[in-house]
Write a protein that holds these residues in place. Sequence first.
Motif, PDB file in Angstrom:
ATOM      1  N   SER A 152       0.827  -1.199   0.000  1.00 49.98           N
ATOM      2  CA  SER A 152       0.000   0.000   0.000  1.00 49.98           C
ATOM      3  C   SER A 152       0.869   1.260   0.000  1.00 49.98           C
ATOM      4  CB  SER A 152      -0.919  -0.017   1.228  1.00 49.98           C
ATOM      5  OG  SER A 152      -1.702   1.137   1.276  1.00 49.98           O
ATOM      6  N   ILE A 153       1.919   1.261   0.815  1.00 49.02           N
ATOM      7  CA  ILE A 153       2.817   2.418   0.888  1.00 49.02           C
ATOM      8  C   ILE A 153       3.576   2.589  -0.424  1.00 49.02           C
ATOM      9  CG2 ILE A 153       4.891   3.342   2.009  1.00 49.02           C
ATOM     10  CD1 ILE A 153       3.807   2.245   4.650  1.00 49.02           C
ATOM     11  N   LYS A 154       4.063   1.494  -1.011  1.00 50.40           N
ATOM     12  CA  LYS A 154       4.768   1.571  -2.295  1.00 50.40           C
ATOM     13  C   LYS A 154       3.860   2.126  -3.385  1.00 50.40           C
ATOM     14  CE  LYS A 154       8.116  -2.126  -1.568  1.00 50.40           C
ATOM     15  NZ  LYS A 154       8.539  -3.469  -1.966  1.00 50.40           N
ATOM     16  N   LYS A 155       2.636   1.680  -3.400  1.00 55.47           N
ATOM     17  CA  LYS A 155       1.674   2.157  -4.396  1.00 55.47           C
ATOM     18  C   LYS A 155       1.426   3.652  -4.211  1.00 55.47           C
ATOM     19  CE  LYS A 155      -2.973   1.198  -6.099  1.00 55.47           C
ATOM     20  NZ  LYS A 155      -4.181   0.383  -5.923  1.00 55.47           N
ATOM     21  N   ARG A 156       1.296   4.075  -2.965  1.00 51.37           N
ATOM     22  CA  ARG A 156       1.065   5.499  -2.683  1.00 51.37           C
ATOM     23  C   ARG A 156       2.270   6.345  -3.076  1.00 51.37           C
ATOM     24  NH1 ARG A 156      -0.288   8.560   2.842  1.00 51.37           N
ATOM     25  NH2 ARG A 156      -1.123  10.422   1.858  1.00 51.37           N
ATOM     26  N   ILE A 157       3.473   5.869  -2.783  1.00 44.46           N
ATOM     27  CA  ILE A 157       4.695   6.587  -3.157  1.00 44.46           C
ATOM     28  C   ILE A 157       4.767   6.757  -4.670  1.00 44.46           C
ATOM     29  CG2 ILE A 157       7.222   6.386  -3.285  1.00 44.46           C
ATOM     30  CD1 ILE A 157       7.137   5.209  -0.438  1.00 44.46           C
ATOM     31  N   ASN A 158       4.535   5.687  -5.413  1.00 45.04           N
ATOM     32  CA  ASN A 158       4.578   5.753  -6.877  1.00 45.04           C
ATOM     33  C   ASN A 158       3.550   6.733  -7.426  1.00 45.04           C
ATOM     34  OD1 ASN A 158       6.728   3.970  -7.188  1.00 45.04           O
ATOM     35  ND2 ASN A 158       5.371   2.197  -7.187  1.00 45.04           N
ATOM     36  N   LYS A 159       2.353   6.735  -6.845  1.00 39.59           N
ATOM     37  CA  LYS A 159       1.309   7.643  -7.300  1.00 39.59           C
ATOM     38  C   LYS A 159       1.706   9.091  -7.023  1.00 39.59           C
ATOM     39  CE  LYS A 159      -3.504   8.846  -6.672  1.00 39.59           C
ATOM     40  NZ  LYS A 159      -4.483   9.066  -5.658  1.00 39.59           N
ATOM     41  N   LEU A 160       2.201   9.363  -5.822  1.00 43.48           N
ATOM     42  CA  LEU A 160       2.592  10.733  -5.467  1.00 43.48           C
ATOM     43  C   LEU A 160       3.763  11.231  -6.313  1.00 43.48           C
ATOM     44  CD1 LEU A 160       2.239  10.490  -1.591  1.00 43.48           C
ATOM     45  CD2 LEU A 160       0.846  11.893  -3.123  1.00 43.48           C
ATOM     46  N   LEU A 161       4.708  10.357  -6.597  1.00 39.01           N
ATOM     47  CA  LEU A 161       5.849  10.745  -7.433  1.00 39.01           C
ATOM     48  C   LEU A 161       5.412  11.030  -8.863  1.00 39.01           C
ATOM     49  CD1 LEU A 161       8.662   8.383  -6.124  1.00 39.01           C
ATOM     50  CD2 LEU A 161       8.582  10.874  -5.936  1.00 39.01           C
ATOM     51  N   ALA A 162       4.462  10.279  -9.356  1.00 37.48           N
ATOM     52  CA  ALA A 162       3.970  10.505 -10.722  1.00 37.48           C
ATOM     53  C   ALA A 162       3.213  11.827 -10.829  1.00 37.48           C
ATOM     54  CB  ALA A 162       3.073   9.350 -11.150  1.00 37.48           C
ATOM     55  N   GLU A 163       2.560  12.235  -9.756  1.00 39.17           N
ATOM     56  CA  GLU A 163       1.770  13.469  -9.761  1.00 39.17           C
ATOM     57  C   GLU A 163       2.575  14.712  -9.405  1.00 39.17           C
ATOM     58  OE1 GLU A 163      -1.214  12.636  -6.866  1.00 39.17           O
ATOM     59  OE2 GLU A 163      -2.397  11.382  -8.217  1.00 39.17           O
ATOM     60  N   ARG A 164       3.785  14.549  -8.919  1.00 39.54           N
ATOM     61  CA  ARG A 164       4.562  15.686  -8.409  1.00 39.54           C
ATOM     62  C   ARG A 164       4.940  16.649  -9.530  1.00 39.54           C
ATOM     63  NH1 ARG A 164      10.235  16.888  -6.490  1.00 39.54           N
ATOM     64  NH2 ARG A 164       9.868  18.644  -5.104  1.00 39.54           N
ATOM     65  N   VAL A 165       4.745  17.915  -9.236  1.00 37.30           N
ATOM     66  CA  VAL A 165       5.151  18.986 -10.138  1.00 37.30           C
ATOM     67  C   VAL A 165       6.260  19.760  -9.433  1.00 37.30           C
ATOM     68  CG1 VAL A 165       4.429  21.082 -11.331  1.00 37.30           C
ATOM     69  CG2 VAL A 165       2.836  19.164 -11.105  1.00 37.30           C
ATOM     70  N   VAL A 166       7.416  19.851 -10.062  1.00 38.48           N
ATOM     71  CA  VAL A 166       8.552  20.543  -9.460  1.00 38.48           C
ATOM     72  C   VAL A 166       8.369  22.044  -9.633  1.00 38.48           C
ATOM     73  CG1 VAL A 166      11.052  20.822  -9.485  1.00 38.48           C
ATOM     74  CG2 VAL A 166      10.048  18.585  -9.932  1.00 38.48           C
ATOM     75  N   LYS A 167       8.427  22.752  -8.515  1.00 41.40           N
ATOM     76  CA  LYS A 167       8.310  24.211  -8.549  1.00 41.40           C
ATOM     77  C   LYS A 167       9.721  24.792  -8.491  1.00 41.40           C
ATOM     78  CE  LYS A 167       4.522  23.512  -5.399  1.00 41.40           C
ATOM     79  NZ  LYS A 167       4.168  23.635  -3.990  1.00 41.40           N
ATOM     80  N   SER A 168      10.070  25.594  -9.469  1.00 46.46           N
ATOM     81  CA  SER A 168      11.407  26.180  -9.450  1.00 46.46           C
ATOM     82  C   SER A 168      11.311  27.696  -9.538  1.00 46.46           C
ATOM     83  CB  SER A 168      12.254  25.643 -10.600  1.00 46.46           C
ATOM     84  OG  SER A 168      11.690  26.025 -11.823  1.00 46.46           O
ATOM     85  N   ASP A 169      12.158  28.335  -8.775  1.00 45.70           N
ATOM     86  CA  ASP A 169      12.288  29.780  -8.843  1.00 45.70           C
ATOM     87  C   ASP A 169      13.719  30.144  -8.451  1.00 45.70           C
ATOM     88  OD1 ASP A 169      12.310  29.390  -6.132  1.00 45.70           O
ATOM     89  OD2 ASP A 169      10.551  30.575  -5.697  1.00 45.70           O
ATOM     90  N   ASN A 170      14.090  31.371  -8.671  1.00 48.01           N
ATOM     91  CA  ASN A 170      15.456  31.799  -8.385  1.00 48.01           C
ATOM     92  C   ASN A 170      15.558  32.590  -7.090  1.00 48.01           C
ATOM     93  OD1 ASN A 170      16.600  30.594 -10.601  1.00 48.01           O
ATOM     94  ND2 ASN A 170      16.304  32.366 -11.922  1.00 48.01           N
ATOM     95  N   SER A 171      14.553  32.526  -6.262  1.00 47.90           N
ATOM     96  CA  SER A 171      14.599  33.278  -5.012  1.00 47.90           C
ATOM     97  C   SER A 171      15.436  32.550  -3.968  1.00 47.90           C
ATOM     98  CB  SER A 171      13.180  33.503  -4.483  1.00 47.90           C
ATOM     99  OG  SER A 171      12.576  32.261  -4.194  1.00 47.90           O
ATOM    100  N   ALA A 172      15.989  33.327  -3.065  1.00 52.13           N
ATOM    101  CA  ALA A 172      16.811  32.755  -1.999  1.00 52.13           C
ATOM    102  C   ALA A 172      15.929  31.963  -1.039  1.00 52.13           C
ATOM    103  CB  ALA A 172      17.537  33.871  -1.257  1.00 52.13           C
ATOM    104  N   ALA A 173      16.496  30.921  -0.489  1.00 51.86           N
ATOM    105  CA  ALA A 173      15.761  30.066   0.446  1.00 51.86           C
ATOM    106  C   ALA A 173      15.575  30.784   1.778  1.00 51.86           C
ATOM    107  CB  ALA A 173      16.512  28.765   0.652  1.00 51.86           C
ATOM    108  N   LYS A 174      14.361  30.728   2.272  1.00 55.76           N
ATOM    109  CA  LYS A 174      14.040  31.341   3.562  1.00 55.76           C
ATOM    110  C   LYS A 174      13.614  30.298   4.591  1.00 55.76           C
ATOM    111  CE  LYS A 174      12.627  35.778   1.632  1.00 55.76           C
ATOM    112  NZ  LYS A 174      12.676  35.605   0.208  1.00 55.76           N
TER     113      LYS A 174
END
Length: 173
Positions: free
Chosen positions: A10-32
């Motif tokens: 169940s956990i493996k299935k959930r991990i695979n689903k979440l990874l497939a749906e993940r959208v990487v957010k990128s910006d050039n702002s400094a980390a806060k």
Amino acid sequence: MILKVFKEKSIKKRINKLLAERVVKSDNSAAKTLGVLINMDAFNDVAVFEKMAMEIKIQPNNFKIIGFSVNKKNELNAIGTCYYLEDFNRNGQVKNVELQSFLDYDFDILINYYAEDILELKLLSVLSKAKLKIGILQQDERINDLIIKTELKDFKVFKTELFKYLTILNKIN
């Protein structure tokens, strides 16, 4: 035994689903904001992360660190917030409110400082809403956006490489 196998699937299935749906957010702002997820069974020196956060100029109220341990008997509460296998139900849902609030926090950077292939640790990493996930080389390379190939005991090497890449990505000055 059967429940354990069901929980793992169940956990493996959930991990695979979440990874497939993940959208990487990128910006050039400094980390806060900075979050750190550590396997307390393999590495329990949290002071090095606190010092590193100060060097990156992360304010203490924007820095959170949690530990995970398979063995509740160890009671490795050096950081005050250590979570265990009991904090997850059989479907991989987080039962602990404090742990869920860590996962819901929108970190600029999440450091996954573990190398073992522990499903619950992977699930925590995947569930985090962090914009940039950085970690050590693991079996599943999909978890982290930036992978630094080093050993857990070589924190100085990890820190040097981390600072180098965060500077390149304009996350620190």
